[in-house]
Design an enzyme around this catalytic site. Structure first.
Site, mmCIF file in Angstrom:
data_model
loop_
_atom_site.group_PDB
_atom_site.id
_atom_site.type_symbol
_atom_site.label_atom_id
_atom_site.label_comp_id
_atom_site.label_asym_id
_atom_site.label_seq_id
_atom_site.Cartn_x
_atom_site.Cartn_y
_atom_site.Cartn_z
ATOM 1 N N ASP A 86 0.884 -1.157 0.000
ATOM 2 C CA ASP A 86 0.000 0.000 0.000
ATOM 3 C C ASP A 86 0.922 1.207 0.000
ATOM 4 O O ASP A 86 1.523 1.535 1.029
ATOM 5 C CB ASP A 86 -0.903 -0.009 1.236
ATOM 6 C CG ASP A 86 -1.971 1.072 1.202
ATOM 7 O OD1 ASP A 86 -1.651 2.190 0.748
ATOM 8 O OD2 ASP A 86 -3.110 0.814 1.616
ATOM 9 N N HIS A 87 1.076 1.842 -1.163
ATOM 10 C CA HIS A 87 2.155 2.821 -1.290
ATOM 11 C C HIS A 87 1.997 4.019 -0.363
ATOM 12 O O HIS A 87 2.974 4.713 -0.081
ATOM 13 C CB HIS A 87 2.317 3.277 -2.750
ATOM 14 C CG HIS A 87 1.257 4.214 -3.236
ATOM 15 N ND1 HIS A 87 0.089 3.798 -3.836
ATOM 16 C CD2 HIS A 87 1.209 5.565 -3.230
ATOM 17 C CE1 HIS A 87 -0.622 4.833 -4.169
ATOM 18 N NE2 HIS A 87 0.025 5.927 -3.816
ATOM 19 N N HIS A 141 -5.962 2.475 1.304
ATOM 20 C CA HIS A 141 -5.185 3.652 1.685
ATOM 21 C C HIS A 141 -5.741 4.372 2.914
ATOM 22 O O HIS A 141 -5.025 4.616 3.889
ATOM 23 C CB HIS A 141 -5.135 4.658 0.535
ATOM 24 C CG HIS A 141 -4.491 4.145 -0.707
ATOM 25 N ND1 HIS A 141 -3.407 3.294 -0.708
ATOM 26 C CD2 HIS A 141 -4.775 4.379 -2.016
ATOM 27 C CE1 HIS A 141 -3.047 3.031 -1.952
ATOM 28 N NE2 HIS A 141 -3.861 3.673 -2.760
#
Length: 469
Positions: A177-178, A240
């Site tokens: 999950d960047h 996110h």
């Protein structure tokens, strides 16, 4: 170079958008900063047949587009380590042969070579792709990076998890999950736990509400078919935004190691109340149905605003307000902690805005605290002021230059550090939290592109959203 064993990086979806925008530029940056293993090779893969030179040209263009002042020596070295082999979820035999041949070239003792398998593939083929990797023996000595969404609902996420467990151990799986790789997100831990002025006030007694606001001005940008299968709730909220909530709300971990941080975050999700569909607003921007690969009568949401609660002693009854959407007024990634206003009657100026701690999740650290102070002059009236973070002067700018999110998380994967990746129990619990909205889906409200969303979303936040007020 890092003291890392030889690696073969296998990038599925090598000719896709994510690879061009993030993965190959990220690998170039890590190479330029000496953060990759001394011995490594990159094998790109996808469904279509391409020559090595065709893919190298794509990578060169991607790096040129993303990086200023490209070091040609570094880029040529990266391209020289790159090859390509087509594969599908049904047949990966040729790819397996290429990977093993590359390993032979890297090290005479092939068992010393580690594999990083980056699965940038649509969620509907992820299970069958994992099965193919198992059949071909590619998961041996491998770490698997899996892109979100991790399934499309509770049942499919559990099915995907079972498929991954058939071919790999949990400690081999890196659910990326960047947002968790962002410098500003990780700075939340330092800001909160290292500062006595903040930690004692980080609770329901001092904080009135928390806003996590991630609007975007962009539309589909060629992702119409993806959005038709997922929508904003699955794409952004169950991943996110909930992960950001976890970092804001967690208790102090025992340590900053992988187990402690993820245990603390998982405990927040266990206390996260399943969402109430009546407190969730879905929106779709006017013109979405005209986008490529979008159904003419689509009711897929491009915006979500919701109210969530963490039912524990620290946060009970404090609303966490989450909002994200496409084609909105600004592109921002902002966390706002709104503090309760003291019940003073002796100081005029109660109309001033409440104290707010604002964290901008940008590459450069941006933190501000809005306060009330005396207005200059002969009378005791209040006005608003702002404290802004200024890092210490002795910070070496070159040494302290942050890595971008994908760069940081690629490096963490190479080093086997899963601290800022998502664990299977977190994924399962978040789908439990979101599932009531999938089962009883609210109506979808239209909204004008360039706005802050439908009125129902704007009205959801008591006292208003910080962005757009």
């Amino acid at each position: 170079m890092r003291d890392l064993p030889p690696h073969v990086l296998v990038l599925f979806g090598a000719t896709g958008d994510l690879a061009a925008r993030k993965l190959f530029p990220g690998l170039y940056t890590l190479a330029a900063r000496g953060l990759l293993p001394e011995e490594y090779a990159v094998v790109g893969s996808g469904r279509s047949e391409r020559s090595d030179d065709e893919v190298r040209d794509l990578v060169r263009q991607a790096v040129d587009d993303a990086v200023d002042d490209v070091d040609e020596g570094v880029l040529e070295d990266l391209l020289g380590r790159l090859s390509y082999c087509a594969a599908t979820d049904e047949d990966g035999s040729d790819l397996a042969e290429v990977v093993r041949a590359v390993e032979d070239d890297l090290d005479t003792e092939v068992g010393n070579v580690r594999r990083l398998l980056y699965l940038s593939v649509p969620p509907d083929v992820l299970e069958s792709m994992a099965a193919m990797l198992g059949r071909e023996g590619l998961t041996e000595r491998a770490r698997l990076v899996v892109e979100k969404p991790f399934g499309l609902d509770l049942a499919s996420s559990r099915s995907l998890d079972a498929a991954l467990r058939e071919v790999a151990e949990e400690d081999q799986v890196f659910r990326i999950d960047h947002f968790l790789g962002k410098e500003a997100v990780q700075n939340i831990l330092a800001l909160r736990f290292a500062n006595g002025v903040l930690e004692p006030a980080w609770n329901r007694h001092s904080i009135e509400s928390v806003q996590i606001d991630v609007p975007e001005t962009l539309g589909m940008e060629g992702r119409g078919s993806f959005y038709e299968s997922t929508g904003c709730l699955r794409d952004m909220v169950s991943t996110h935004l909930c992960q950001l909530l976890g970092f804001v709300a967690l208790e102090e971990p025992e340590d900053l190691d992988e187990r402690s941080v993820r245990d603390a975050k998982a405990a927040v999700f266990e206390s996260l109340r399943p969402l109430d569909p009546s407190r969730v607003v879905l929106g779709q921007y006017d013109g979405y149905r005209d986008e490529d690969d979008v159904d003419d009568d689509s009711d897929v949401e491009t915006l979500v605003a919701l109210e969530a609660y963490v039912d524990n002693d620290r946060w009970r009854d404090v609303p966490f307000l989450l909002r994200t959407g496409k084609r909105m007024a600004e592109t921002r990634r902002t966390i706002t902690l709104r503090f309760r206003t003291p019940a003073t009657t002796v100081l005029p100026g109660a109309e001033c805005a409440a104290n707010e701690l604002v964290l901008e999740l940008t590459d450069d650290v941006q933190i501000q605290l809005d306060v009330r102070a005396k207005r200059p002059g002969p009378t005791m009236h209040l006005t608003e002021g702002t404290f802004r973070l200024d890092l210490a002067e002795d910070v070496d700018e070159e040494e302290a230059e942050p890595l971008a999110a994908y760069e940081r998380l690629l490096l963490d994967t190479l080093e086997g550090d899963r601290t800022f990746f998502t664990r299977s129990d977190e994924v399962d619990r978040l789908w439990q939290v979101v599932q009531p909205v999938l089962d009883d889906r609210p109506q979808v409200h239209p909204y004008e592109p360039g706005s802050w969303g439908p009125e129902a979303a704007v009205a959801l936040a008591p006292g208003g959203w910080r962005l757009g007020r």
